[in-house]
Design an enzyme around this catalytic site. Structure first.
Site, PDB file in Angstrom:
ATOM      1  N   THR A   1       0.643   4.757   4.967  1.00 45.46           N
ATOM      2  CA  THR A   1       0.147   3.630   5.764  1.00 45.46           C
ATOM      3  C   THR A   1       1.315   2.756   6.221  1.00 45.46           C
ATOM      4  O   THR A   1       1.310   2.245   7.347  1.00 45.46           O
ATOM      5  CB  THR A   1      -0.869   2.805   4.957  1.00 45.46           C
ATOM      6  OG1 THR A   1      -1.880   3.679   4.472  1.00 45.46           O
ATOM      7  CG2 THR A   1      -1.520   1.735   5.804  1.00 45.46           C
ATOM      8  N   GLY A   2       2.317   2.601   5.384  1.00 51.04           N
ATOM      9  CA  GLY A   2       3.503   1.826   5.764  1.00 51.04           C
ATOM     10  C   GLY A   2       4.146   2.385   7.025  1.00 51.04           C
ATOM     11  O   GLY A   2       4.531   1.643   7.932  1.00 51.04           O
TER      12      GLY A   2
ATOM     13  N   GLY B   1       0.832  -1.198   0.000  1.00 54.49           N
ATOM     14  CA  GLY B   1       0.000   0.000   0.000  1.00 54.49           C
ATOM     15  C   GLY B   1       0.862   1.242   0.000  1.00 54.49           C
ATOM     16  O   GLY B   1       2.017   1.216  -0.460  1.00 54.49           O
ATOM     17  N   SER B   2       0.324   2.316   0.534  1.00 53.17           N
ATOM     18  CA  SER B   2       0.993   3.612   0.425  1.00 53.17           C
ATOM     19  C   SER B   2       2.093   3.781   1.474  1.00 53.17           C
ATOM     20  O   SER B   2       2.107   3.086   2.507  1.00 53.17           O
ATOM     21  CB  SER B   2      -0.040   4.718   0.586  1.00 53.17           C
ATOM     22  OG  SER B   2      -0.597   4.641   1.881  1.00 53.17           O
TER      23      SER B   2
ATOM     24  N   CYS C   1       2.610   0.211  -8.852  1.00 53.69           N
ATOM     25  CA  CYS C   1       3.601   0.790  -7.933  1.00 53.69           C
ATOM     26  C   CYS C   1       4.889   1.119  -8.670  1.00 53.69           C
ATOM     27  O   CYS C   1       5.437   2.204  -8.523  1.00 53.69           O
ATOM     28  CB  CYS C   1       3.865  -0.179  -6.782  1.00 53.69           C
ATOM     29  SG  CYS C   1       4.269  -1.839  -7.317  1.00 53.69           S
TER      30      CYS C   1
ATOM     31  N   GLU D   1       5.638  -3.279   1.032  1.00 50.94           N
ATOM     32  CA  GLU D   1       5.766  -2.977  -0.410  1.00 50.94           C
ATOM     33  C   GLU D   1       4.996  -1.691  -0.640  1.00 50.94           C
ATOM     34  O   GLU D   1       3.766  -1.698  -0.684  1.00 50.94           O
ATOM     35  CB  GLU D   1       5.173  -4.129  -1.245  1.00 50.94           C
ATOM     36  CG  GLU D   1       5.899  -5.452  -1.111  1.00 50.94           C
ATOM     37  CD  GLU D   1       7.224  -5.478  -1.856  1.00 50.94           C
ATOM     38  OE1 GLU D   1       7.540  -4.511  -2.579  1.00 50.94           O
ATOM     39  OE2 GLU D   1       7.955  -6.462  -1.699  1.00 50.94           O
TER      40      GLU D   1
HETATM   41  P1  NAD Z   1      -3.414   2.377   1.374  1.00 44.58           P
HETATM   42  O1  NAD Z   1      -2.131   2.449   2.124  1.00 44.58           O
HETATM   43  O2  NAD Z   1      -4.374   3.479   1.513  1.00 44.58           O
HETATM   44  O3  NAD Z   1      -4.227   1.051   1.779  1.00 44.58           O
HETATM   45  C1  NAD Z   1      -3.670  -0.245   1.648  1.00 44.58           C
HETATM   46  C2  NAD Z   1      -4.320  -1.177   2.666  1.00 44.58           C
HETATM   47  O4  NAD Z   1      -3.979  -0.772   3.994  1.00 44.58           O
HETATM   48  C3  NAD Z   1      -5.850  -1.201   2.622  1.00 44.58           C
HETATM   49  O5  NAD Z   1      -6.263  -2.543   2.780  1.00 44.58           O
HETATM   50  C4  NAD Z   1      -6.239  -0.334   3.807  1.00 44.58           C
HETATM   51  O6  NAD Z   1      -7.524  -0.623   4.327  1.00 44.58           O
HETATM   52  C5  NAD Z   1      -5.153  -0.696   4.804  1.00 44.58           C
HETATM   53  N1  NAD Z   1      -4.882   0.320   5.844  1.00 44.58           N
HETATM   54  C6  NAD Z   1      -5.080   1.653   5.790  1.00 44.58           C
HETATM   55  N2  NAD Z   1      -4.652   2.239   6.925  1.00 44.58           N
HETATM   56  C7  NAD Z   1      -4.150   1.251   7.713  1.00 44.58           C
HETATM   57  C8  NAD Z   1      -3.504   1.223   8.991  1.00 44.58           C
HETATM   58  N3  NAD Z   1      -3.277   2.330   9.691  1.00 44.58           N
HETATM   59  N4  NAD Z   1      -3.090   0.036   9.465  1.00 44.58           N
HETATM   60  C9  NAD Z   1      -3.266  -1.095   8.761  1.00 44.58           C
HETATM   61  N5  NAD Z   1      -3.860  -1.149   7.535  1.00 44.58           N
HETATM   62  C10 NAD Z   1      -4.288   0.019   7.023  1.00 44.58           C
HETATM   63  O7  NAD Z   1      -2.965   2.134  -0.137  1.00 44.58           O
HETATM   64  P2  NAD Z   1      -3.900   2.077  -1.436  1.00 44.58           P
HETATM   65  O8  NAD Z   1      -4.318   3.473  -1.762  1.00 44.58           O
HETATM   66  O9  NAD Z   1      -4.908   1.011  -1.259  1.00 44.58           O
HETATM   67  O10 NAD Z   1      -2.882   1.544  -2.546  1.00 44.58           O
HETATM   68  C11 NAD Z   1      -2.121   2.343  -3.391  1.00 44.58           C
HETATM   69  C12 NAD Z   1      -0.677   2.353  -2.942  1.00 44.58           C
HETATM   70  O11 NAD Z   1      -0.148   1.013  -2.948  1.00 44.58           O
HETATM   71  C13 NAD Z   1       0.219   3.138  -3.862  1.00 44.58           C
HETATM   72  O12 NAD Z   1       1.070   3.934  -3.091  1.00 44.58           O
HETATM   73  C14 NAD Z   1       1.028   2.060  -4.579  1.00 44.58           C
HETATM   74  O13 NAD Z   1       2.264   2.507  -5.069  1.00 44.58           O
HETATM   75  C15 NAD Z   1       1.159   1.032  -3.521  1.00 44.58           C
HETATM   76  N6  NAD Z   1       1.495  -0.291  -4.081  1.00 44.58           N
HETATM   77  C16 NAD Z   1       2.745  -0.800  -3.865  1.00 44.58           C
HETATM   78  C17 NAD Z   1       3.105  -2.027  -4.433  1.00 44.58           C
HETATM   79  C18 NAD Z   1       4.473  -2.623  -4.227  1.00 44.58           C
HETATM   80  O14 NAD Z   1       4.638  -3.808  -4.477  1.00 44.58           O
HETATM   81  N7  NAD Z   1       5.469  -1.852  -3.812  1.00 44.58           N
HETATM   82  C19 NAD Z   1       2.174  -2.737  -5.192  1.00 44.58           C
HETATM   83  C20 NAD Z   1       0.901  -2.193  -5.379  1.00 44.58           C
HETATM   84  C21 NAD Z   1       0.567  -0.961  -4.812  1.00 44.58           C
END
Ligand code: NAD
Length: 476
Positions: free
Chosen positions: A231-232, A227-228, A283, A249
């Site tokens: 959030t990471g 994810g983002s 990503c 990731e």
């Molecule tokens: P996001 O971080 O908003 O959400 C991802 C997940 O995290 C969701 O399931 C969400 O409900 C959960 N989440 C949100 N807040 C949380 C918290 N505090 N604790 C635990 N879980 C939580 O990301 P998104 O908008 O769904 O995805 C897009 C992002 O993902 C982009 O930045 C993209 O680059 C990245 N991405 C990275 C890869 C990689 O392999 N590096 C692959 C695909 C997408």
């Protein structure tokens, strides 16, 4: 244009301890091509997290005692059952994610190949010393329980990229898909209950709050997150009190540097799709394209030629190359990044056609003369917008490419491979490609450096990320 019927989805359920589970309150899932909700999914609370963690711990005691080969046989059954339901799952992915049906199939097939490759890996045991005085062995023990949390751009692929290494390593998992795209993941979870012992893979649906409950639960030992960056960071903080292990990731802002010996017409299509496949929601897509001034005009016109042939529309329609963005906030973000760049002097040199709403469609947008300090240059756009930057000095281009908090991927494009490899060695990224971008395979680790992530997925390295080292020292 023929439009295939949308899938009829009744009420997807969560899978907890081998059983289907629902909740009174549900979360609506929106079809991005119509902007209308098409199904509602369960909204798990803390009691579901506790039940799932307890079941995963129980199942884990048996699962980790199996041999790697036995677990890999189960993984192949996972592949078989999902492959039997490929059409159904692909249709769900298109309905919730928006990508064209053929691309949804490819997403799932690629995840299944990823699992098949993991069914061949061996977990190494290192013999440090074995002499008259002592035997020293470095063993690997599984981390348990894994919380697998995924994003909305490739729902099934991301789930499988987490399930495969964890299962092989001996960990049980709780999968939490994005609230934007939970449907195919829930359905896959239901199918997996037919081939896996109860509690080995469970799927819970819910919002960000559910993610927070999982990552702070003391029974979770490993978080595998896609994810983002924001959030990471939050997850890393939440993991600290119990020192949970992490694979993160995260996002990227990949640069592609084109050298001055290329033929623009020859590389334009690869550059275009390197940036804008999956509607730019990748990503490790090319998000900044650096081109020598001498080639800028020719490359821009070659990219515009490719873009002109791209059909944007409903993923269920025949002949569509690119669907809508997955959600409204993302559409708003992409629009605002382009508007801001234009207000600050950028030139949109190609703007394609896209259906008018109500779906979240955005036209293919090729931009140049974007200032390096604007959000479109500094943030990941995650949409069908490709900014082109010109340079006159290669050292300066490398410096600009590296001037980012992200470090996921990067690429160099050149006829002279040796020169390209030398430039690649100066780029700061988890993967640097030459004459391609991106390219992932199950036998190769993939992950970000700097703020693009922690740890890797793919290859034995990814499996080892689901283990701790446990040393055995025997004094003779
Ligand atoms: P996001 O971080 O908003 O959400 C991802 C997940 O995290 C969701 O399931 C969400 O409900 C959960 N989440 C949100 N807040 C949380 C918290 N505090 N604790 C635990 N879980 C939580 O990301 P998104 O908008 O769904 O995805 C897009 C992002 O993902 C982009 O930045 C993209 O680059 C990245 N991405 C990275 C890869 C990689 O392999 N590096 C692959 C695909 C997408």
């Amino acid at each position: 244009m023929t439009v295939l019927p949308r899938p009829e989805v009744s009420a997807p359920q969560m899978s907890i301890d081998g059983e289907p589970v629902s909740t009174p309150s549900r979360i609506e899932v929106v079809d991005p091509a119509t902007a209308a909700p098409f199904v509602a999914v369960p909204d798990a609370g803390p009691e579901h997290v506790s039940r799932a963690v307890a079941a995963a711990q129980r199942a884990g005691r048996v699962w980790r005692a199996l041999s790697v080969e036995e677990r890999q046989k189960y993984l192949l059954q996972v592949v078989a059952i999902l492959r039997n339901h490929l059409d159904e799952l692909a249709s769900l992915v298109t309905a919730e994610q928006g990508k064209p049906l053929g691309r949804a199939r490819s997403e799932i097939e690629s995840g299944l190949r990823y699992c098949e490759a993991h069914a061949q890996f061996r977990i190494p045991t290192e013999l440090v010393r074995d002499d008259d005085e002592e035997t020293v062995v470095v063993n690997r023990v599984p981390l348990a329980v894994t919380a697998a949390i995924t994003a909305w751009n490739y729902p099934v692929l991301l789930m499988l990229r987490k399930i495969a290494p964890a299962l092989v390593a001996g960990s049980t998992l709780i999968v939490k898909p994005s609230p934007y795209t939970p449907v195919a993941t829930l359905r896959a979870g239901e199918l997996l209950q037919e081939v896996l012992p109860a509690g080995v893979v469970q799927v819970l649906s819910g919002g960000d709050e559910l993610g927070r409950a999982l990552v702070s639960h003391p029974g979770i030992g490993k978080i595998s997150f896609t994810g983002s960056v924001a959030t990471g960071r939050a997850i890393m903080a939440a993991a600290a009190p119990t020192l949970k292990r992490l694979t993160l990731e995260l996002g990227g802002n990949d640069a592609a540097i084109v050298l001055d010996d290329v033929d623009p017409a020859e590389i334009a299509a690869d550059l275009y799709w390197g940036g804008l496949s999956n509607c730019g929601q990748v990503c490790a897509a090319i998000k900044r394209l650096f081109v020598p001034e001498s080639l800028a005009e020719d490359l821009a016109s070659a990219l515009a030629d490719v873009a002109a042939s791209v059909v944007v529309g409903d993923g269920f329609a025949d002949g569509v190359d690119m669907g809508p963005l997955q959600n409204r906030p993302q559409l708003d973000l992409v629009r605002s990044l382009v508007a801001d760049a234009e207000q600050h002097g950028a030139e949109v040199y190609f703007r394609g056609e896209a259906p008018d709403g109500p779906g979240f469609f955005h036209p293919v947008t090729l931009v140049r003369r974007v200032r390096d300090d604007l959000p479109l240059a500094r943030q990941e756009q995650f949409g069908p917008v490709l900014p082109l930057f010109t340079y006159s000095d290669l050292d300066e281009a490398i410096e600009r490419a590296n001037a980012s908090e992200f470090g996921l991927g990067a690429s160099v494009w050149a006829a002279d491979e040796e020169r390209a490899v030398a430039v690649a060695g100066r780029l700061e990224a988890g993967t640097v490609w030459v004459n391609q971008h991106p390219m992932l395979s199950a036998d190769t680790p993939f992950g970000g450096i700097k703020q693009s992530g922690l740890g890797v997925e793919g290859s034995v390295h990814g499996v080892l990320g689901h283990t701790d080292i446990c040393v055995l020292r025997v004094k003779h």
